[in-house]
Design an enzyme around this catalytic site. Structure first.
Site, PDB file in Angstrom:
ATOM      1  N   SER A 183      57.044  42.453  62.286  1.00  0.00           N
ATOM      2  CA  SER A 183      56.263  42.766  61.095  1.00  0.00           C
ATOM      3  C   SER A 183      55.425  44.024  61.304  1.00  0.00           C
ATOM      4  O   SER A 183      55.959  45.072  61.658  1.00  0.00           O
ATOM      5  CB  SER A 183      55.396  41.564  60.710  1.00  0.00           C
ATOM      6  OG  SER A 183      54.762  41.767  59.467  1.00  0.00           O
ATOM      7  N   HIS A 184      54.129  43.932  61.110  1.00  0.00           N
ATOM      8  CA  HIS A 184      53.255  45.098  61.164  1.00  0.00           C
ATOM      9  C   HIS A 184      52.730  45.387  62.564  1.00  0.00           C
ATOM     10  O   HIS A 184      51.905  46.292  62.734  1.00  0.00           O
ATOM     11  CB  HIS A 184      52.063  44.878  60.222  1.00  0.00           C
ATOM     12  CG  HIS A 184      51.297  43.624  60.515  1.00  0.00           C
ATOM     13  ND1 HIS A 184      51.762  42.378  60.159  1.00  0.00           N
ATOM     14  CD2 HIS A 184      50.115  43.422  61.142  1.00  0.00           C
ATOM     15  CE1 HIS A 184      50.894  41.461  60.544  1.00  0.00           C
ATOM     16  NE2 HIS A 184      49.885  42.068  61.142  1.00  0.00           N
ATOM     17  N   ASP A 220      54.857  48.007  55.370  1.00  0.00           N
ATOM     18  CA  ASP A 220      54.862  47.671  56.793  1.00  0.00           C
ATOM     19  C   ASP A 220      56.260  47.855  57.366  1.00  0.00           C
ATOM     20  O   ASP A 220      57.182  48.311  56.684  1.00  0.00           O
ATOM     21  CB  ASP A 220      54.321  46.262  57.039  1.00  0.00           C
ATOM     22  CG  ASP A 220      55.273  45.166  56.586  1.00  0.00           C
ATOM     23  OD1 ASP A 220      56.200  45.454  55.809  1.00  0.00           O
ATOM     24  OD2 ASP A 220      55.092  44.005  57.021  1.00  0.00           O
ATOM     25  N   ASP A 272      58.839  45.941  58.293  1.00  0.00           N
ATOM     26  CA  ASP A 272      60.038  45.280  57.774  1.00  0.00           C
ATOM     27  C   ASP A 272      60.082  45.218  56.255  1.00  0.00           C
ATOM     28  O   ASP A 272      60.988  44.605  55.689  1.00  0.00           O
ATOM     29  CB  ASP A 272      60.189  43.884  58.371  1.00  0.00           C
ATOM     30  CG  ASP A 272      59.074  42.945  57.970  1.00  0.00           C
ATOM     31  OD1 ASP A 272      57.919  43.386  57.879  1.00  0.00           O
ATOM     32  OD2 ASP A 272      59.348  41.739  57.766  1.00  0.00           O
ATOM     33  N   ASP A 294      58.101  43.860  53.852  1.00  0.00           N
ATOM     34  CA  ASP A 294      57.677  42.755  52.997  1.00  0.00           C
ATOM     35  C   ASP A 294      56.211  42.849  52.573  1.00  0.00           C
ATOM     36  O   ASP A 294      55.760  42.079  51.738  1.00  0.00           O
ATOM     37  CB  ASP A 294      57.967  41.400  53.663  1.00  0.00           C
ATOM     38  CG  ASP A 294      57.245  41.216  54.992  1.00  0.00           C
ATOM     39  OD1 ASP A 294      56.561  42.150  55.448  1.00  0.00           O
ATOM     40  OD2 ASP A 294      57.378  40.117  55.585  1.00  0.00           O
ATOM     41  N   ARG A 295      55.456  43.795  53.138  1.00  0.00           N
ATOM     42  CA  ARG A 295      54.056  43.968  52.760  1.00  0.00           C
ATOM     43  C   ARG A 295      53.841  45.385  52.249  1.00  0.00           C
ATOM     44  O   ARG A 295      54.586  46.301  52.581  1.00  0.00           O
ATOM     45  CB  ARG A 295      53.130  43.692  53.945  1.00  0.00           C
ATOM     46  CG  ARG A 295      53.290  42.296  54.492  1.00  0.00           C
ATOM     47  CD  ARG A 295      52.294  42.022  55.589  1.00  0.00           C
ATOM     48  NE  ARG A 295      52.580  40.769  56.270  1.00  0.00           N
ATOM     49  CZ  ARG A 295      51.748  40.180  57.121  1.00  0.00           C
ATOM     50  NH1 ARG A 295      50.593  40.747  57.395  1.00  0.00           N
ATOM     51  NH2 ARG A 295      52.081  39.044  57.697  1.00  0.00           N
ATOM     52  N   LYS A 351      58.421  37.561  50.650  1.00  0.00           N
ATOM     53  CA  LYS A 351      57.574  38.564  50.026  1.00  0.00           C
ATOM     54  C   LYS A 351      58.324  39.892  50.033  1.00  0.00           C
ATOM     55  O   LYS A 351      59.154  40.143  50.888  1.00  0.00           O
ATOM     56  CB  LYS A 351      56.232  38.664  50.736  1.00  0.00           C
ATOM     57  CG  LYS A 351      56.273  38.655  52.250  1.00  0.00           C
ATOM     58  CD  LYS A 351      54.866  38.556  52.807  1.00  0.00           C
ATOM     59  CE  LYS A 351      54.862  38.456  54.330  1.00  0.00           C
ATOM     60  NZ  LYS A 351      55.134  37.100  54.791  1.00  0.00           N
TER      61      LYS A 351
END
Length: 610
Positions: free
Chosen positions: A122-123, A293, A295, A297-298, A394
């Site tokens: 992720s982030h 981010d 991947d 999703d954010r 998300k």
């Protein structure tokens, strides 16, 4: 000429005790651990594959993608070799291994795959000194539910061997099908390398009015946008969808080349790390900005002059403007979902729209269950994650396209849309403190002591003095969630308390803030520990209604009044975050005092403030 079958080997191994998936079937650890510990990645991949019943696994299709971070190519090769050896019939992989998390969910659902494996942290930072992760998606395209994660963990604790085809090599750069004959297998193992964007783009075309967005970006009254992919997976998606498909100039997109170390910065879309975007937006040249981010999703939304939209407000504003999206005009709106640490701004919209709101623990898997049952159309988290029932993840780019659709429909700026929302629904101040990379044992004991404190009856009605105000504890509990779909109970995720001030209003400068639903201000402090990341987050929320007051407004005309208010408000929003912290400073002080996080960790402050 016949091909020589590739051998399937069984490799002896020893179990690891620390491979418990968290956050929906995911394992996130320092990259060095995956590289240095013998069989660390193969062990987890075998546990993951073995969690799928043998009869469901044999010949099935799975999707594989990554955010492009360091170690991804090595990991994809291992995943492919082990999937083949474990009876998977077909893998669908993004070109060069690149697939965003929303795209993986999209492809799983489109081709009815048995699940997917996403290689992402992720982030979190990339590179050899960063983090790496493996995440398991199930057949609905969403994160693995807790029952699957528990099964993976139980297998990992007793694992003695894994199956692999070490001689199998796949060309990730070549689009199309590749077939491999395996020893003792009747059918060839197939790998399909697909364009990373195509299938996901087709889904977005069916959701949005692309002509309206294209006119916003290219028409006579076009706005200039600035989109920061933060050198993560979203670069190809931003260029293909926003630039090629929707007409934004190529220089609208920055940091669009996926890099193994994300350019040396954490790919985290917030005001601390997305500084390149923030500085560009502060110049006033661009009317809309967004960052993603690693991947995809954010996301984060900025307006002209760097006007920041916090995640909770963004979710509520999207909910209030779903009529701008053709998908929701056709499908309708059944309900909303939000994580417990997210502010209650969404609840005010739901009340007017007369739809239910589901307050869940942190984790998209809880929303997936609600969406599968038809209860929920839109959901979001305080950590800049928002999505709808078009997927079971998300979706950052989806959220950006929603915002662009709202701008196209309302012909207002980001700031004007936010202000109109506050006028109609009230303003919800929100502040989140993230303490990253805490020593896990310290984080554990802080949360243990907080839980003991909040469950102690003597703590109720305890008073705290902050400045001239006295706050007393009205209610404390450890948040518990009962899933309305299957009745499963989730406990001990979050400790929170409500404090009650003796004052019924707060005066700040030229603005009067009153609470919406009661004469006594109800303040909520959430203390949230994300143990899987060894992070500590403090989330302080207070529900306020902003009412602009101007001395002598009876003796100036409306135009002068609006100009004066505009100038006053501009001064405030040049220090947007500082204002939020100022309004919430009593709650922040109480949260820090109760947790003693600075004293117990030696920290002088949080890593990130949102």
């Amino acid at each position: 000429m016949e091909r020589t079958p590739i051998p399937v080997l069984t490799v002896q191994t020893a179990p690891y005790e620390d491979q418990r998936p968290t956050g929906g079937g995911g394992l996130r650890r320092p990259t060095a651990l995956f590289e240095s510990q013998r069989n660390y990645l193969p062990n987890f991949v075998q546990s993951l594959l073995s969690s799928v019943d043998l009869r469901d696994r044999q010949g099935c299709t799975m999707v594989v993608g990554s955010d492009g971070r360091y170690f991804s190519k090595t990991a994809i090769e291992i995943v492919v070799q082990m999937a083949a050896a474990n009876g998977i019939g077909r893998l669908v992989i993004g070109q060069n291994g690149i697939l965003s998390t929303p795209a993986v969910s999209c492809i799983i659902r489109k081709i009815k795959a048995a699940g997917g494996i996403i290689l992402t942290a992720s982030h979190s930072p990339g590179g050899p000194g960063g983090e790496f992760g493996v995440k398991f998606e199930v057949a609905n395209g969403g994160p693995a539910p807790d029952i699957v994660s528990d099964k993976i963990y139980q297998i990992s604790k007793t694992l003695e061997e894994y199956a692999i085809c070490p001689d199998l090599r796949v060309d990730l750069s070549r689009l199309g099908r590749q077939e491999f004959d395996l020893e003792n297998k009747f059918k060839p193992f197939r790998v399909e390398i697909v364009d990373s964007v195509d299938i996901y783009l087709n889904l977005l075309r069916s959701i949005f009015d692309f002509n309206a967005i294209r006119n916003l970006l290219t028409g006579p009254n076009q706005i200039k946008i600035r989109i920061d992919a933060m050198n993560g997976v979203m670069g190809p998606y931003v260029r293909r969808i926003l630039c090629d498909e929707l007409g934004a100039p190529a220089n609208s997109a920055i940091n669009c080349i996926p890099l193994e170390d994300f350019g040396g910065q954490p790919p985290d879309p917030n005001l601390t790390y997305a500084t390149t975007l923030l500085e560009a937006m502060r110049g006033g040249e661009y009317g809309f900005g967004a960052a993603f981010d690693a991947d995809g999703d954010r996301y984060m939304i900025l307006g002209q002059n760097g006007f920041f939209v916090n995640a909770s407000d963004s979710l509520a504003i999207i909910a209030a403007n779903l009529s701008c999206i053709p998908y929701f005009c056709q499908m309708g709106v059944r309900g909303f979902g939000r994580s417990m640490p997210t502010s209650t701004a969404l609840d005010k919209v739901a009340k007017i729209m007369k739809v239910p709101v589901y307050e869940t623990p942190t984790g998209w898997r809880y929303f997936s269950n609600l969406m599968d049952s038809g209860r929920c159309s839109l959901c979001g988290e305080e950590s800049f994650g928002t999505g709808s029932d078009h997927l079971r993840e998300k979706d950052g780019l989806w959220a950006v396209l929603v915002w662009l659709s709202i701008l196209a429909a309302r012909r207002q700026s980001v700031e004007e849309i936010v202000r109109d929302h506050w006028t109609k629904f009230g303003r919800h101040y929100y502040c989140r403190f993230d303490y990253e990379a805490l020593e896990p044992r310290t984080a554990y004991f802080i949360m243990r002591d907080l839980e003991a404190l909040t469950t102690d009856k003597s703590f109720s009605h305890q008073q705290f003095a902050v400045g001239n105000n006295i706050y007393s504890v009205e209610r404390t509990d450890s948040f518990e969630y009962i899933d309305p779909v299957d009745g499963t109970v989730t406990k001990r995720q979050v400790c929170h308390l409500d404090t009650l001030s003796k004052l019924d209003k707060i005066q700040t400068g030229s603005f009067m803030y009153k609470y919406q639903e009661r004469s006594d201000p109800l303040c909520r402090v959430a203390l949230n520990c994300l143990t899987c990341k060894s992070n500590m987050s403090f989330n302080s929320m207070v529900v306020l209604l902003l009412q602009d007051k101007c001395p002598g407004n009876n003796v100036i005309n409306s135009a002068e009044f609006l100009l004066l208010m505009r100038l006053m408000e501009q001064l405030v929003f040049e220090a947007y975050i500082e204002l939020g912290k100022a309004v919430l400073s009593p709650l922040i002080a109480i949260a820090l005092k109760i947790s003693q996080i600075h004293e117990r960790t030696g920290r002088k402050g949080p890593t990130v403030i949102t």
